[in-house]
Structures are given as structure tokens and as C-alpha cells.
Scaffold this motif. Structure first.
Motif, mmCIF file in Angstrom:
data_model
loop_
_atom_site.group_PDB
_atom_site.id
_atom_site.type_symbol
_atom_site.label_atom_id
_atom_site.label_comp_id
_atom_site.label_asym_id
_atom_site.label_seq_id
_atom_site.Cartn_x
_atom_site.Cartn_y
_atom_site.Cartn_z
ATOM 1 N N ALA A 75 0.863 -1.191 0.000
ATOM 2 C CA ALA A 75 0.000 0.000 0.000
ATOM 3 C C ALA A 75 0.894 1.234 0.000
ATOM 4 N N ALA A 76 1.454 1.580 -1.185
ATOM 5 C CA ALA A 76 2.419 2.675 -1.237
ATOM 6 C C ALA A 76 2.454 3.344 -2.608
ATOM 7 N N PHE A 77 2.757 4.636 -2.598
ATOM 8 C CA PHE A 77 2.987 5.405 -3.820
ATOM 9 C C PHE A 77 4.482 5.436 -4.136
ATOM 10 N N PHE A 78 4.808 5.354 -5.419
ATOM 11 C CA PHE A 78 6.168 5.639 -5.881
ATOM 12 C C PHE A 78 6.103 6.050 -7.344
ATOM 13 N N HIS A 79 7.177 6.633 -7.842
ATOM 14 C CA HIS A 79 7.230 7.108 -9.224
ATOM 15 C C HIS A 79 7.323 5.915 -10.173
ATOM 16 N N LYS A 80 6.711 6.041 -11.336
ATOM 17 C CA LYS A 80 6.706 4.942 -12.306
ATOM 18 C C LYS A 80 8.097 4.582 -12.805
ATOM 19 N N LYS A 81 9.069 5.507 -12.669
ATOM 20 C CA LYS A 81 10.435 5.221 -13.129
ATOM 21 C C LYS A 81 11.057 4.055 -12.363
ATOM 22 N N TYR A 82 10.552 3.811 -11.131
ATOM 23 C CA TYR A 82 11.127 2.727 -10.340
ATOM 24 C C TYR A 82 10.712 1.346 -10.863
ATOM 25 N N LEU A 83 9.637 1.281 -11.623
ATOM 26 C CA LEU A 83 9.302 0.016 -12.279
ATOM 27 C C LEU A 83 10.388 -0.342 -13.285
ATOM 28 N N ASP A 84 10.834 0.664 -14.027
ATOM 29 C CA ASP A 84 11.896 0.432 -15.011
ATOM 30 C C ASP A 84 13.223 0.116 -14.322
ATOM 31 N N LEU A 85 13.539 0.847 -13.251
ATOM 32 C CA LEU A 85 14.794 0.594 -12.536
ATOM 33 C C LEU A 85 14.796 -0.792 -11.901
ATOM 34 N N TYR A 86 13.659 -1.202 -11.342
ATOM 35 C CA TYR A 86 13.599 -2.528 -10.718
ATOM 36 C C TYR A 86 13.827 -3.617 -11.761
ATOM 37 N N THR A 87 13.233 -3.445 -12.928
ATOM 38 C CA THR A 87 13.294 -4.487 -13.960
ATOM 39 C C THR A 87 14.651 -4.524 -14.653
ATOM 40 N N HIS A 88 15.230 -3.350 -14.917
ATOM 41 C CA HIS A 88 16.431 -3.299 -15.755
ATOM 42 C C HIS A 88 17.722 -2.980 -15.006
ATOM 43 N N MET A 89 17.623 -2.383 -13.810
ATOM 44 C CA MET A 89 18.827 -1.966 -13.092
ATOM 45 C C MET A 89 19.066 -2.731 -11.794
ATOM 46 N N MET A 90 18.074 -3.397 -11.294
ATOM 47 C CA MET A 90 18.249 -4.198 -10.087
ATOM 48 C C MET A 90 19.219 -5.335 -10.383
ATOM 49 N N PRO A 91 20.208 -5.604 -9.497
ATOM 50 C CA PRO A 91 21.117 -6.732 -9.721
ATOM 51 C C PRO A 91 20.346 -8.022 -9.993
ATOM 52 N N PRO A 92 20.680 -8.737 -11.068
ATOM 53 C CA PRO A 92 19.965 -9.984 -11.393
ATOM 54 C C PRO A 92 19.963 -10.988 -10.252
ATOM 55 N N SER A 93 21.010 -10.963 -9.441
ATOM 56 C CA SER A 93 21.079 -11.909 -8.323
ATOM 57 C C SER A 93 19.927 -11.678 -7.341
ATOM 58 N N ILE A 94 19.518 -10.413 -7.173
ATOM 59 C CA ILE A 94 18.410 -10.113 -6.269
ATOM 60 C C ILE A 94 17.090 -10.552 -6.892
ATOM 61 N N GLN A 95 16.906 -10.314 -8.181
ATOM 62 C CA GLN A 95 15.690 -10.776 -8.851
ATOM 63 C C GLN A 95 15.583 -12.297 -8.786
ATOM 64 N N ASP A 96 16.707 -12.980 -8.990
ATOM 65 C CA ASP A 96 16.696 -14.446 -8.896
ATOM 66 C C ASP A 96 16.329 -14.900 -7.477
ATOM 67 N N TYR A 97 16.846 -14.176 -6.500
ATOM 68 C CA TYR A 97 16.563 -14.523 -5.107
ATOM 69 C C TYR A 97 15.067 -14.364 -4.813
ATOM 70 N N VAL A 98 14.481 -13.251 -5.240
ATOM 71 C CA VAL A 98 13.053 -12.997 -5.018
ATOM 72 C C VAL A 98 12.207 -14.069 -5.700
ATOM 73 N N ALA A 99 12.587 -14.432 -6.925
ATOM 74 C CA ALA A 99 11.838 -15.450 -7.666
ATOM 75 C C ALA A 99 11.942 -16.808 -6.970
ATOM 76 N N ARG A 100 13.111 -17.117 -6.462
ATOM 77 C CA ARG A 100 13.317 -18.420 -5.817
ATOM 78 C C ARG A 100 12.594 -18.506 -4.471
ATOM 79 N N GLU A 101 12.688 -17.446 -3.694
ATOM 80 C CA GLU A 101 12.079 -17.445 -2.362
ATOM 81 C C GLU A 101 10.583 -17.131 -2.391
ATOM 82 N N ARG A 102 10.116 -16.544 -3.494
ATOM 83 C CA ARG A 102 8.737 -16.090 -3.616
ATOM 84 C C ARG A 102 8.345 -15.210 -2.434
#
Length: 350
Positions: free
Chosen positions: A247-274
Motif C-alpha cells: 500500500a504505497a505510492f512511488f514514481h513509475k520510473k522505479y518500475l523500469d529501474l527494478y526491472t532493468h537496473m536491479m542486480p539480477p542476483s536479487i531478482q533471482d533470489y526474489v523469484a526463488r524465495e517467492r
């Protein structure tokens, strides 16, 4: 002659004695009961004054309670006057995973809020939504909206159940503000519009309703160990360093940063741990801004019977997530704050 005088003297003396006795008795009783009667009258008068004063205060309180909205120029249960169409709006991004009934309630509610410009449903379930559900929800949005320009509605369908898709970029947004919310969380429109106005004053930061805390808790195996604290930790410490994306507001640019600039290791971790995509987003925004989020005081309603946080071992998993993601991120960008945004129009004292 003397006989007559004697009779007269006897009668006069007898009458005098009876009057004297009555007067004496009257004086005796008066001297005995008069103070008590005066005290009784004083107590009765005081009680009457207190009763009248109490009734007056009660009437004033009821009158002020019923009329305070008109005195202050606002109505608590209606959408906040903070929002106006000239200031723009926000897109509601609903993370759907608990079923069509909750989703329908959520869509219907957020469609009724004056600031809602668009509603996007992040759908990552195995089966795609039926055409009947799509058509029905579009009708719900149209019927519930209170504005002349109806919010747009769209399912963002993902082909796999990949938790990071919750923050996948959205191409056709007309607004900069994203309100990220779980499908089982309802934020009243007045609080939502106030939070949006707070976000407008600091559009690079994260503004939300669910604060959380972290703190350094010694070391484990020679490595700094951080604890993740829920609501009671925030209450006890009087500080927070995250607001959850449920339940939070943030700028839409962070969707792009999360998808393209977040370290892949963190995305893999989130996907694995759900789990813990919200912690990852908090670290991402804190690292980009170097500033704390902003917690907005407001009511939220969780319409599901239970959530992940109610499961056994949730606290341990969150501690593990926090430390693992910090390790993968290589830094601790989270900044603590004790600032809370409050709508003064909905407070008795300010």
C-alpha cells in the motif's frame, strides 16, 4: 369585683402560657432543624446547577461533533478535498493472487476514488483471466467511477508466476504516480488522496501506509546481522526505515529501474524465495534517493482472512530475506525516520 378580676387574671395568664409554650417549642424546633434544611436547600441548588451544566456540555459536545465538518469545511467520509483533477492523478497497480472475489472488491473500490486515472492488474496466475471477468470488471470500473473521465482498466497478463513481474514497467501510463497495492488491501479514498498529495511534495521517495523497521543486531559468523521489525517494532522504537509496497505510492520510473537496473542476483533470489520483493523495492528507492520513505497515517482494511505475515516463521523468513538482499546489494541504503504525515483536518488537535 375582685372575683371578676381574679377570673380575668387566670384567663390571661393561661393564654399567655399556651402562647409562650408554642413560641418556645417553635424556637426549639427551628433552632434544631434550620441548619439541616438550609444545607439541604444548598445541596439541591448545587445539584441543579451541576445537572444543568452537564446537560449544556453534553448538548454542546453533540452539536460540535455533528457540525465540526461544516465548521472546518470538510467531510471525513468523503473523498479528500486535497485532490483536484488539475493536479493529475495516479495509476492503481493491483497485485492479484488471492482470487476473483477480492479482486472485484478492490477494483470497485479504487474505481470510486477521484484520483484514480487508471487501474492495472498484475496477473501472474497460471490460468489467464476469462473474457467474462475482463468484461465484468470494465463495467464495474465504469459504474463505480465518480468522475466524468472514467479510469482506464487493463490486465497486465504474465505468462509465468514470476514475483518480480509485480514491478514490470507499464508503457501506456498517463500519470507518473503509481499506487501499488495488494488485492486484499482497501485504503479509503480520503486517505489515499491525502497520501497522493504527500507524494506530490516528494515524488522521488516512497510514500505508504505500512511502515517497517530494520536495525543492526550484532554479527553472525563475523558478518553484520540486521533485524527486520514489524509494526510493534515501529511503535516501540518510534521510527521506521521502509514502507511496504502492499500500500504505497512511488514514481513509475522505479518500475523500469527494478526491472532493468536491479542486480539480477536479487531478482533471482526474489523469484526463488517467492518473497521479499517489497524489501528489494525499498532498498532500490532508498539507494536512488539517499532519503527515508514517508509514512502516512491512515486507515487500511485487509479484507482477506489471513496473509503471509500471519504464517508461522514469517518473521524468521523476513530476517533472512533482509540480510540476504543486503548482502547481494552490497550496501545498506535504508535510512530511518520518525516523521509521520498526518492530515490535520482529520485530527481533533494539531
Amino acid at each position: 369585683m375582685s372575683a371578676i378580676i381574679g377570673i380575668h387574671d387566670v384567663v390571661v395568664d393561661d393564654l399567655y402560657s399556651q402562647a409562650k409554650e408554642k413560641a418556645a417549642n417553635k424556637g426549639f424546633y427551628s433552632s434544631r432543624w434550620a441548619p439541616l434544611m438550609r444545607r439541604g436547600r444548598q445541596l439541591l441548588a448545587a445539584a441543579k446547577v451541576k445537572l444543568v451544566l452537564g446537560l449544556f456540555i453534553l448538548c454542546v459536545t453533540v452539536f460540535m461533533t455533528s457540525r465540526i465538518s461544516s465548521f472546518m469545511g470538510w467531510i471525513p467520509d468523503e473523498p479528500s478535498a486535497v485532490f483536484s483533477p488539475a493536479k493529475g492523478g495516479y495509476a492503481v497497480l493491483i497485485n492479484s493472487w488471492k482470487g476473483n472475489s477480492l479482486l472485484t472488491q478492490s477494483v470497485a473500490h479504487y474505481a470510486s476514488c477521484a484520483g484514480t486515472d487508471a487501474i492495472h492488474v498484475a496477473w501472474s496466475q497460471t490460468d489467464p483471466p476469462s473474457e467474462n471477468l475482463k468484461a465484468y470488471l470494465k463495467r464495474v470500473v465504469f459504474s463505480k467511477s465518480q468522475t466524468a473521465l472514467k479510469p482506464s482498466f487493463k490486465f497486465d497478463i504474465n505468462k509465468e508466476n514470476y514475483l518480480n513481474y509485480r514491478f514490470k514497467p507499464i508503457d501506456d501510463l498517463r500519470t507518473d504516480a503509481i499506487f501499488s497495492v495488494d488485492d486484499d488491501v482497501i485504503v479509503p479514498c480520503s486517505f489515499l488522496d491525502f497520501a497522493f498529495s504527500v507524494w506530490q511534495s516528494a515524488p522521488s521517495t516512497m510514500v505508504g501506509f505500512v511502515p517497517r523497521m530494520h536495525w543492526l543486531d550484532g554479527q553472525k559468523n563475523g558478518v553484520p546481522y540486521h533485524k527486520y521489525g514489524g509494526w510493534w517494532s515501529v511503535w516501540w522504537m518510534g521510527a521506521y526505515s521502509m514502507v511496504l509496497s502492499k500500500a504505497a505510492f512511488f514514481h513509475k520510473k522505479y518500475l523500469d529501474l527494478y526491472t532493468h537496473m536491479m542486480p539480477p542476483s536479487i531478482q533471482d533470489y526474489v523469484a526463488r524465495e517467492r518473497n521479499c520483493e517489497d524489501i528489494a523495492m525499498s532498498l532500490l528507492i532508498a539507494n536512488a534517493t539517499g532519503a527515508p520513505p514517508i509514512w502516512v497515517k491512515g486507515k487500511i482494511h485487509e479484507i482477506a482472512s489471513s496473509g503471509i505475515s500471519s504464517l508461522k516463521g514469517h518473521s524468521d523468513r523476513r530476517n533472512k530475506c533482509l540480510n540476504d538482499i543486503i548482502s547481494l546489494y552490497g550496501t545498506v541504503p535504508l535510512v530511518s525516520s520518525n516523521v509521520k504525515a498526518v492530515d490535520a483536518r482529520q485530527e481533533w488537535f494539531w
